[in-house]
Write a protein that holds these residues in place. Structure first.
Motif, short mmCIF file in Angstrom:
data_model
loop_
_atom_site.label_atom_id
_atom_site.label_comp_id
_atom_site.label_asym_id
_atom_site.label_seq_id
_atom_site.Cartn_x
_atom_site.Cartn_y
_atom_site.Cartn_z
N ILE A 190 60.34 -139.32 -44.77
CA ILE A 190 60.49 -140.40 -43.93
C ILE A 190 59.53 -140.19 -42.92
O ILE A 190 58.44 -141.28 -42.71
N ASP A 191 59.00 -139.24 -42.31
CA ASP A 191 57.95 -139.01 -41.52
C ASP A 191 56.62 -139.41 -41.97
O ASP A 191 55.77 -140.19 -41.21
N ASN A 192 56.47 -138.90 -43.20
CA ASN A 192 55.00 -139.21 -43.71
C ASN A 192 54.85 -140.63 -44.06
O ASN A 192 53.70 -141.13 -43.74
N ARG A 193 55.88 -141.44 -44.38
CA ARG A 193 55.63 -142.69 -44.42
C ARG A 193 55.60 -143.50 -43.33
O ARG A 193 54.82 -144.40 -43.15
N GLU A 194 56.12 -143.04 -42.26
CA GLU A 194 55.93 -143.77 -40.95
C GLU A 194 54.57 -143.37 -40.30
O GLU A 194 53.71 -144.28 -39.90
N ASP A 195 54.09 -142.08 -40.59
CA ASP A 195 52.85 -141.76 -40.07
C ASP A 195 51.68 -142.62 -41.04
O ASP A 195 50.63 -143.10 -40.36
N GLU A 196 51.91 -142.79 -42.27
CA GLU A 196 50.99 -143.41 -43.02
C GLU A 196 50.81 -144.80 -42.68
O GLU A 196 49.81 -145.44 -42.44
N LEU A 197 52.11 -145.49 -42.29
CA LEU A 197 51.94 -146.83 -42.01
C LEU A 197 51.43 -146.95 -40.58
O LEU A 197 50.54 -147.84 -40.36
N ILE A 198 51.26 -146.40 -39.56
CA ILE A 198 50.81 -146.41 -38.22
C ILE A 198 49.48 -145.95 -38.14
O ILE A 198 48.57 -146.69 -37.56
N THR A 199 49.28 -145.01 -39.06
CA THR A 199 47.58 -144.61 -39.22
C THR A 199 46.59 -145.62 -39.94
O THR A 199 45.63 -145.97 -39.43
N ARG A 200 47.54 -146.22 -40.77
CA ARG A 200 46.56 -147.27 -41.57
C ARG A 200 46.28 -148.61 -40.65
O ARG A 200 45.52 -149.23 -40.65
N ILE A 201 47.38 -149.12 -40.04
CA ILE A 201 47.41 -150.21 -39.08
C ILE A 201 46.39 -150.16 -37.91
O ILE A 201 45.70 -150.93 -37.69
N ASN A 202 46.35 -149.02 -37.32
CA ASN A 202 45.56 -148.49 -36.27
C ASN A 202 44.25 -148.56 -36.94
O ASN A 202 43.21 -148.90 -36.11
N GLY A 203 43.96 -147.93 -37.99
CA GLY A 203 42.68 -147.97 -38.66
C GLY A 203 42.13 -149.14 -39.11
O GLY A 203 40.87 -149.25 -38.65
N TRP A 204 43.03 -150.24 -39.55
CA TRP A 204 42.33 -151.56 -39.79
C TRP A 204 41.79 -152.06 -38.54
O TRP A 204 40.66 -152.66 -38.67
N MET A 205 42.68 -151.87 -37.42
CA MET A 205 42.18 -152.75 -36.25
C MET A 205 40.86 -152.32 -35.61
O MET A 205 40.04 -152.82 -35.43
N THR A 206 40.71 -150.91 -35.73
CA THR A 206 39.52 -150.11 -35.24
C THR A 206 38.50 -150.59 -36.19
O THR A 206 37.22 -151.05 -35.50
N ASP A 207 38.68 -150.71 -37.55
CA ASP A 207 37.61 -150.93 -38.11
C ASP A 207 37.15 -152.34 -38.16
O ASP A 207 35.98 -152.59 -38.27
N PHE A 208 38.14 -153.49 -37.88
CA PHE A 208 37.62 -154.55 -37.92
C PHE A 208 36.96 -155.04 -36.69
O PHE A 208 35.85 -155.69 -36.76
N ILE A 209 37.29 -154.43 -35.55
CA ILE A 209 36.63 -154.60 -34.26
C ILE A 209 35.19 -153.94 -34.43
O ILE A 209 34.12 -154.66 -33.99
N GLU A 210 35.13 -152.93 -35.18
CA GLU A 210 33.81 -152.30 -35.10
C GLU A 210 32.88 -153.05 -36.10
O GLU A 210 31.89 -153.12 -35.77
N GLU A 211 33.43 -153.54 -37.11
CA GLU A 211 32.73 -154.27 -38.00
C GLU A 211 32.15 -155.37 -37.47
O GLU A 211 31.17 -155.94 -37.48
N THR A 212 33.04 -156.19 -36.84
CA THR A 212 32.52 -157.48 -36.01
C THR A 212 31.84 -157.05 -34.93
O THR A 212 30.90 -157.98 -34.91
N HIS A 213 31.97 -156.10 -34.04
CA HIS A 213 31.12 -156.14 -32.92
C HIS A 213 29.78 -155.13 -33.27
O HIS A 213 28.83 -155.70 -32.96
N GLN A 214 30.13 -154.01 -33.68
CA GLN A 214 29.07 -152.97 -33.83
C GLN A 214 28.06 -153.28 -34.85
O GLN A 214 26.75 -153.41 -34.77
N LYS A 215 28.66 -153.92 -36.05
CA LYS A 215 27.78 -154.10 -37.17
C LYS A 215 27.45 -155.68 -37.41
O LYS A 215 25.83 -155.97 -37.21
N GLU A 216 28.21 -156.55 -37.37
CA GLU A 216 27.90 -158.10 -37.47
C GLU A 216 27.09 -158.65 -36.23
O GLU A 216 26.23 -159.03 -36.38
#
Length: 525
Positions: free
Chosen positions: A466-492
């Motif tokens: 249960i803990d691992n599935r929760e951690d995976e979900l939270i890690t992935r959505i936070n990672g998506w947001m960080t990556d999208f902002i970085e891609e939009t701002h820092q790169k593009e």
């Protein structure tokens, strides 16, 4: 069959070969001189000829992202590779090489004209993504089986086919077979296919064609179903809730739980497990799943709105800049006509000084527009990041609440299982068990510590899942947001800004060079 250059060293597609080819095939006269002086950006090149250069390997073409037409014929190429970045390619000639397998063309989805004439190919394959294919030349190869023709039925836009010079073209019914199985063809082996030939061919192979059409429809239906399923799975993945629709998480808790499988054999546990715990646990997972999909859709709406705002701002800024440039070019055109008519030195100097001032003013104006756009986009990105951060935080908080409910259920189940295990232990000790217990399960009831340890071990495995599935979900959505902002701002955005500043500077330099290169009767001071 293929051209062989036995006495010449194979060539490599390097910077020198590419630069030479681009310059030779680029603009001529004054435009060519300017291009050579300023340097030609490979990413701007739309057509490139690399024929008769004894090339063995396709390489170093990744910069030519705007390439529409590429000639690599009459070389010694053995493998189709290095073309993945040429996504705008429409016309490709690889004839007269030593290619044995059709491959490496998957990314060229815009390709309309493909020539593989005079190679060593034995099978037509790996072209499924080329939906726009109009013209295909595969003559003078080593294709023996007529089934290769039926493969081409998937290309609905194919109108011209050259397959002559292959072993299959020696087949008695070759042409009528091809025409029957490829009714969309207009030209076969450089000859027009008339309606009479099409009708006669269809009549001869009517039964085979009907069977083939039936199989194709079934395959198409299956492909559509698979695509729909894949889209749904992708949506679940992108919402971070895959595997939460149904009992998958519950069942995964027992997948690696050896003790848990034994404990399920204790009389009364199965009813407790399946009728109560599993049902409630799965219900919570379904709630996470539905909530996750709903919030994913909301995030995508926010993202699309954000990207649309960025594009609107860029287009508006670009139009504003284009208007100022157009005004300047109109002024320059009139000035150029007037300059050759001016004989007075002072008046000429004043006109040139005014041109230089207006050139500088144009540069300042364009740079001001760009800085305004940078600030505007920066504010938009910050607003989006703040809004998305709030959305993600609210989503994470709610999901954590659901997973807490899952843990509470597991804890409740654990407590009941402990109670049931102690009761069962007492019955085993007193030989009061009415039900049969498997020997490996009976071994758990040696004493209280053994059974409690087994129950606790199973409980720990479940909580970890249960803990691992929760951690995976939270890690992935936070990672998506960080990556999208970085891609939009820092790169593009940073890349766009740098490219725009360079473009403005190059324009101003060109405008000033144009004045310097003018042949005026009275030279400027």
């Amino acid at each position: 069959m293929s051209r062989l250059y036995d006495t010449i060293e194979p060539a490599v597609i390097d910077e020198e070969i590419l630069q030479t080819a681009v310059e030779e095939q680029g603009p001529k006269e004054e435009a060519g001189k300017i291009a050579q002086d300023e340097g030609i950006d490979f990413s701007d090149v739309t057509s490139l000829r690399l024929d008769y250069k004894n090339i063995l390997k396709i390489d170093n073409l990744w910069c030519f992202t705007s390439l529409v037409k590429l000639q690599l014929d009459n070389n010694i190429i053995e493998k189709i590779e290095g073309l993945d970045t040429l996504v705008n390619l429409i016309w490709l000639d690889l004839s007269f090489n030593n290619i044995e397998v059709i491959e490496g063309l998957t990314k060229l989805v815009k390709l309309e004209d493909l020539t593989l004439y005079n190679n060593r190919i034995q099978k037509i394959e790996n072209l499924d993504t080329l939906k726009e294919l109009h013209v295909f030349s595969i003559g003078n190869n080593d294709i023996k089986e007529l089934d290769n023709v039926t493969y081409l039925r998937r290309f609905k836009k194919l109108q011209t086919l050259n397959i002559s010079g292959n072993p299959i073209s020696e087949h008695e019914d070759y042409k009528i077979f091809v025409v029957a199985h490829l009714p969309m063809l207009e030209y076969l082996d450089y000859r027009l296919v008339d309606k009479t030939s099409k009708q006669a061919a269809y009549e001869k192979y009517e039964i085979a064609i009907l069977e083939l059409q039936h199989d194709e429809k079934q395959a198409e239906k299956k492909a559509e179903e698979d695509l729909t399923k894949k889209k749904e799975n992708d949506r679940h993945m992108n919402a971070y809730v895959e595997g939460l629709s149904g009992p998958y998480l519950f069942e995964s808790m027992y997948a690696e739980d050896a003790e848990g499988h034994k404990l399920k054999m204790i009389p009364g546990v199965d009813e407790l497990l399946l009728c109560t715990y599993k049902e409630k646990f799965t219900e919570i997972c379904e709630q996470i799943f539905e909530y996750g999909l709903a919030k994913h859709d909301e995030r995508m709406v926010e993202k699309d709105t954000f990207l649309e705002c960025l594009n609107d701002a860029k287009n508006e800024n670009k139009a504003l800049a284009a208007e100022k440039i157009e005004d300047f070019l109109d002024y320059k055109k009139k000035l150029w006509a007037d300059l050759n008519q001016i004989s007075d030195q002072k008046m000429l100097e004043m006109s040139i000084a005014e041109y230089n001032q207006r050139t500088t003013a144009l540069w300042e104006m364009l740079m001001m527009f760009e800085m305004q756009l940078v600030d505007q986009l920066e504010d938009a990105i910050k607003d989006f990041e703040r809004n998305m951060s709030d959305m993600v935080s609210a989503f994470v908080e709610t999901v954590q609440g659901y997973f807490t409910q899952c843990r509470d259920l597991e804890n409740q189940h654990h407590e009941r299982l402990v109670e049931l295990s102690i009761i069962t232990l007492e019955k085993v000790v007193k030989n009061e068990m009415d039900e049969e217990i498997p020997d490996d399960v009976r071994e758990l009831f040696v004493d209280k510590d053994t059974i409690i340890n087994a129950v606790s071990s199973s409980h720990d495995v479940h909580l970890l899942k249960i803990d691992n599935r929760e951690d995976e979900l939270i890690t992935r959505i936070n990672g998506w947001m960080t990556d999208f902002i970085e891609e939009t701002h820092q790169k593009e955005e940073i890349s766009r800004n740098r490219a725009r500043v360079t473009e403005i500077n190059n324009l101003i330099d060109h405008l000033r060079d144009e004045l310097d290169n003018l042949d005026l009767q009275t030279a400027p001071y």
